[in-house]
Structure formats: C-alpha cells, structure tokens
Design an enzyme around this catalytic site. Structure first.
Site, PDB file in Angstrom:
ATOM      1  N   TYR A   1       1.709  37.249   9.456  1.00 13.30           N
ATOM      2  CA  TYR A   1       2.535  36.923   8.530  1.00 13.30           C
ATOM      3  C   TYR A   1       1.356  37.226   7.055  1.00 13.30           C
ATOM      4  O   TYR A   1       0.351  36.929   7.079  1.00 13.30           O
ATOM      5  CB  TYR A   1       2.894  35.633   8.227  1.00 13.30           C
ATOM      6  CG  TYR A   1       3.707  35.264   6.843  1.00 13.30           C
ATOM      7  CD1 TYR A   1       4.795  36.088   6.536  1.00 13.30           C
ATOM      8  CD2 TYR A   1       3.094  34.623   6.063  1.00 13.30           C
ATOM      9  CE1 TYR A   1       5.616  35.479   5.435  1.00 13.30           C
ATOM     10  CE2 TYR A   1       3.689  34.179   4.851  1.00 13.30           C
ATOM     11  CZ  TYR A   1       5.013  34.789   4.564  1.00 13.30           C
ATOM     12  OH  TYR A   1       5.628  34.395   3.649  1.00 13.30           O
TER      13      TYR A   1
ATOM     14  N   ASP B   1      -6.630  39.868   6.278  1.00 12.10           N
ATOM     15  CA  ASP B   1      -5.763  38.685   5.345  1.00 12.10           C
ATOM     16  C   ASP B   1      -6.327  37.598   5.819  1.00 12.10           C
ATOM     17  O   ASP B   1      -6.004  37.064   6.885  1.00 12.10           O
ATOM     18  CB  ASP B   1      -3.973  38.939   5.778  1.00 12.10           C
ATOM     19  CG  ASP B   1      -3.454  37.805   4.888  1.00 12.10           C
ATOM     20  OD1 ASP B   1      -4.131  37.182   4.324  1.00 12.10           O
ATOM     21  OD2 ASP B   1      -2.290  38.130   4.932  1.00 12.10           O
TER      22      ASP B   1
ATOM     23  N   LYS C   1      -4.546  29.915  -0.840  1.00 13.10           N
ATOM     24  CA  LYS C   1      -4.658  28.547  -0.081  1.00 13.10           C
ATOM     25  C   LYS C   1      -5.922  28.196  -0.718  1.00 13.10           C
ATOM     26  O   LYS C   1      -5.856  27.505  -1.636  1.00 13.10           O
ATOM     27  CB  LYS C   1      -4.248  28.622   1.511  1.00 13.10           C
ATOM     28  CG  LYS C   1      -2.855  29.392   1.702  1.00 13.10           C
ATOM     29  CD  LYS C   1      -2.316  29.041   3.495  1.00 13.10           C
ATOM     30  CE  LYS C   1      -1.064  29.426   3.188  1.00 13.10           C
ATOM     31  NZ  LYS C   1      -0.729  30.785   3.918  1.00 13.10           N
TER      32      LYS C   1
HETATM   33  C1  LIG Z   1       0.270  31.845   3.151  1.00 11.69           C
HETATM   34  C2  LIG Z   1      -0.097  33.144   3.775  1.00 11.69           C
HETATM   35  C3  LIG Z   1       0.122  34.212   2.899  1.00 11.69           C
HETATM   36  C4  LIG Z   1       1.122  33.948   1.605  1.00 11.69           C
HETATM   37  O1  LIG Z   1       0.493  33.480   0.669  1.00 11.69           O
HETATM   38  P1  LIG Z   1       1.348  32.755  -0.429  1.00 11.69           P
HETATM   39  O2  LIG Z   1       0.429  32.107  -1.348  1.00 11.69           O
HETATM   40  O3  LIG Z   1       2.476  31.710   0.273  1.00 11.69           O
HETATM   41  O4  LIG Z   1       2.073  33.725  -1.248  1.00 11.69           O
HETATM   42  C5  LIG Z   1      -0.228  35.553   3.093  1.00 11.69           C
HETATM   43  N1  LIG Z   1      -1.144  35.746   4.201  1.00 11.69           N
HETATM   44  C6  LIG Z   1      -1.318  34.791   4.994  1.00 11.69           C
HETATM   45  C7  LIG Z   1      -2.188  35.081   6.204  1.00 11.69           C
HETATM   46  C8  LIG Z   1      -0.716  33.379   4.746  1.00 11.69           C
HETATM   47  O5  LIG Z   1      -1.142  32.656   5.733  1.00 11.69           O
END
Ligand SMILES: *Cc1c(COP(=O)(O)O)cnc(C)c1O
Length: 429
Positions: free
Chosen positions: A144, A239, A267
C-alpha cells in the site's frame, strides 16, 4: 465494557462524515461494532470517552514510536507553537530535521518535506517519471502506498500484469500505466522487466510490506529488484512510510542493506504531526522544482511545529540501544504468544520485524504473498479483536493491519498484552 458515549458520538459523526470517519479503516467495518472515541493518550495507554483505558498496539497506525504525549515531543511542540505555526517561508527547524536525515541516511543526498505519506509517494513517482521520461510504473500486490491514483490498482485478471483501478474515480487509462506483480515471485519479477523494463519509469515497493499483513520478503528478492532497476535505468522507490525510523533509524537499509534511488517517509518522521518526505540521489532530486522541471509544492510543507515534533522524536530514536530494546520487547511478546498457541495446537502465529508484529491464522512461520492470506480468517480476527478490547488491549480494527510497540510500553505492559492475547486466543480458537 461501556460504549455509550462512543456510540452517541459515532451516531453524530455519521451525519457529518462519509461512514462517520475521516479515514476508512477507523470505522470498524471489518471487526464490527462502534469505533471508540478517544480523549487522551499517555505513554502506551489510551483513554476513551466512556472512561475505558487500553494498552495501545495501534499507535495511530505507526507514527508514535515513543508512545503518546512523550515529554520531549510535547515540549518541542509547545515551545514552537507559541511563536507562530507557519510562515510559508523557510525556518531553521526545517534545516535541523533535514540535516538529521541527510547526515544519517547514506542514500539521501537531498530531501523534500511534504505533509503526508501519500503526498511523498505521489511526488516520488512524478519525479521518477519526469527524470526518466517514461510513463510505466511497477508495483507489488499487497503493498500500500497511500491513496495515490496511479497506485490504487489491482493486478489484472489471469497473467496480465497491467493494472485495473481498485477505486472508483481512477481512470482505467491511468491504471493501465501501472503494472502489478505478486510479492516474493522471482519469475514474475524477471518477466515484467524482460517485457517492459525499457518503459518502466519506476518500481515502488514497501521493502517491509506492512499494510496488508506483514509480508516479509527475502533479501534475494529485494536484491534482484535492485539489480533489475539498475540494469533498466528504472528508478527504485522504497516506500518506507511505515518502516522508516521504525525497524532501525535507516529503516529497511539496517536489515537488508538495499539502496534505493528514492525513498519515501511519513508516520514516525513527524512525531505525530502531519509530515511526509521524499529524498534520494542528488541527480534525481535536482529535477525537483525550483531546481528542475518536476513541479511539487505545499503551503504547510516543512512548517516549524511539525518539524519540531519530528526532530524531537527522531532525536530520541537515535539514543544508543533504542531499537535493540524495542525489538527485544517485541520478540518477547511474540515468543510468549507463539509458545502458547503451539502448546494449545492453535493455527495462529505472530510474525515480527523490529517493533512491527502481525498475527495470522495459519500453521506457518511467515506469509510472504498477499494471496496467501485466508480472507475467511478475518472473521476470527474480529472475535479476537473484541476479546482483546474486553481485556483492555486496543489492537488495529482490521486483521490485515499490523501492530506496533513503542518505547513507552513497559515490560509489565508487554506481559499484560501477552496474557490478554493468550486468553483471547483461548476464547476464540
Ligand atoms: C501509511 C502509508 C502511506 C500513506 O501515508 P499517509 O500519511 O496515510 O498518506 C504510504 N505508504 C505506506 C507504506 C504507508 O504505510
């Protein structure tokens, strides 16, 4: 457990927000029941509007590696906020957080702050496309990357790797530019690069996939992806919105040693404030406006309050032994629960890496592909979730979501969680 006030508030919220929430998984749809409304967090504890207290394993979905309201973070925010929250102009706080990242992360020559993980990913893929002058992207089923249009895609049917959109509102023409292959599938990886490598602008992967279960990959798979990206001049985007500063200060690099061309953060980097970032190789980052032709901007990007929160949190993470202690606590939790499950003959296992853990209902040590997760087991997860709430443990309201420990979780609290999990398993299995 009393839920009256949460139920009242949720009824009101349903008249205000789609599904009563401002982010879908909060609605408790996959576990049933009413979402809890919280008033206060302190360390590992969460207090709700009905006076219930929980040990938190969700931690706002990952950002709170120091737990709730850590004194250093609270102090940094409080000090900074009284001086004005945003100027739309540079501040020294940006330099400090930027310096901390560039100095500690060997593959980040330049960084750009944004306000969410989604924004970081969206910007990184635009940069990959702009720098390579190619359009196709590669993603992996089970990863994701936020609600970025180009990445809200599923694998096509059969052997087709061209994606189909997984959300209404994402044009199929756009979805088709994203190729999707399974995780942990070396043949599919080789094939997609053989057939499309010359058109691939970027390949994006969670090196530690943790948004659809915890699908730990073998180093050889990530290494091969790195090699194929290099061979085809495809930009490798790791990511690390969850794994960055979580499994080690340098994220997955501390475990697998794989160097990306671009990395995305979110995060933890914001200390509980809305911050994201992307960064990487100098020649790529030089393509970003105003230095280069790839446009990206943000009114509140790098605002001093968010920067101060991130700086305070990351400074704590850099203290010697920080990650070792977190990992040891998490290993203890998992070992205790796994020993119990094994003794009782339950098909349940907790897998973990650093302070990220995930439980699944199967007789295996790891699950490495999205399609290997039993969707029927989510009914059992819903029961487990309810049994944990009754025992004062707040786990993520979906069985596809991972859990986290923070440095604020005491050994006694970890023992309490382990006991609650063993009892909850006895109840539902
Ligand atoms: C949480 C997350 C996102 C999205 O981040 P938001 O701050 O919710 O937009 C993208 N990539 C990964 C791997 C994530 O865990």
């Amino acid at each position: 457990m009393k839920r009256d006030r949460s139920e009242q508030l949720y009824t009101e919220a349903l008249e205000l927000f789609p599904g009563g929430v401002n982010s879908p998984v909060r609605a408790f749809r996959s576990v049933g029941g009413t979402p809890l409304f919280f008033t206060r967090g302190e360390g590992a504890l969460l207090h709700d509007v009905d006076g219930n207290t929980f040990i938190d394993l969700c931690l706002s979905w990952g950002p709170l590696i120091l737990g709730h309201a850590h004194p250093a973070v609270v102090e940094a925010i409080t000090k900074r906020v009284a001086l004005g929250t945003t100027f739309g102009a540079p501040t020294e706080e940006e330099n400090k957080l930027g310096r901390l990242i560039v100095d500690h992360i060997p593959f980040v020559d330049r960084v750009r702050f944004v306000s969410s993980g989604t924004e970081a990913v969206q910007s990184a893929i635009r940069l990959a496309r702009g720098a390579t002058k190619r359009d196709l992207l590669l993603k992996f089923d089970g990863c994701y990357h936020g609600h970025v249009d180009s990445l809200l895609v599923n694998a096509g049917s059969g052997l087709a790797t061209f994606g189909t959109s997984s959300s209404a509102g994402v044009p199929e023409e756009l979805a088709k530019l994203t190729l999707v292959v399974p995780l942990n599938d070396m043949d599919a990886l080789e094939t997609v690069f053989r057939e499309h490598g010359a058109q691939l602008a970027g390949a994006i992967i969670e090196p530690i996939p943790a948004n659809n279960g915890l699908l730990l990959q073998e180093r050889t798979f990530l290494q091969r992806l790195r090699e194929l990206c290099t061979a085809h001049s495809t930009v490798l985007i790791l990511d690390e919105v969850i794994s960055g500063f979580r499994v080690g200060f340098r994220g997955s690099f501390d475990i697998y040693g794989i160097t990306p061309d671009l990395v995305t953060y979110g995060k933890i980097i914001g200390g509980g404030m809305p911050v994201g970032a992307y960064g990487g190789r100098l020649d790529l980052m030089k393509q970003v406006a105003p230095e280069g032709p790839v446009y990206q901007a943000g009114t509140l990007s790098g605002n001093p309050v968010a920067m101060a929160a991130g700086l305070a949190q990351l400074t704590e993470c850099l203290k010697p032994g920080f990650y070792e202690a977190l990992e040891a606590k998490t290993a203890t939790l998992c070992a205790t629960v796994n020993t119990h499950a094994k003794a009782k003959g339950y098909a349940y296992h907790l897998d973990h890496i650093g302070s990220i853990f995930w439980g699944f209902f199967a007789d295996a040590d790891h699950i490495r592909r999205a399609d290997a997760i039993e969707s029927a087991s989510m009914k059992t997860y819903a029961k487990l979730h309810a049994a944990l709430l009754e025992r004062g443990v707040y786990a993520a309201p979906s069985g596809y979501e991972v859990g986290f420990l923070s440095s604020a979780h005491t050994d006694a609290q970890v023992q309490q969680v382990a006991l609650a999990m063993c009892e909850a398993l006895d109840e539902v299995m």
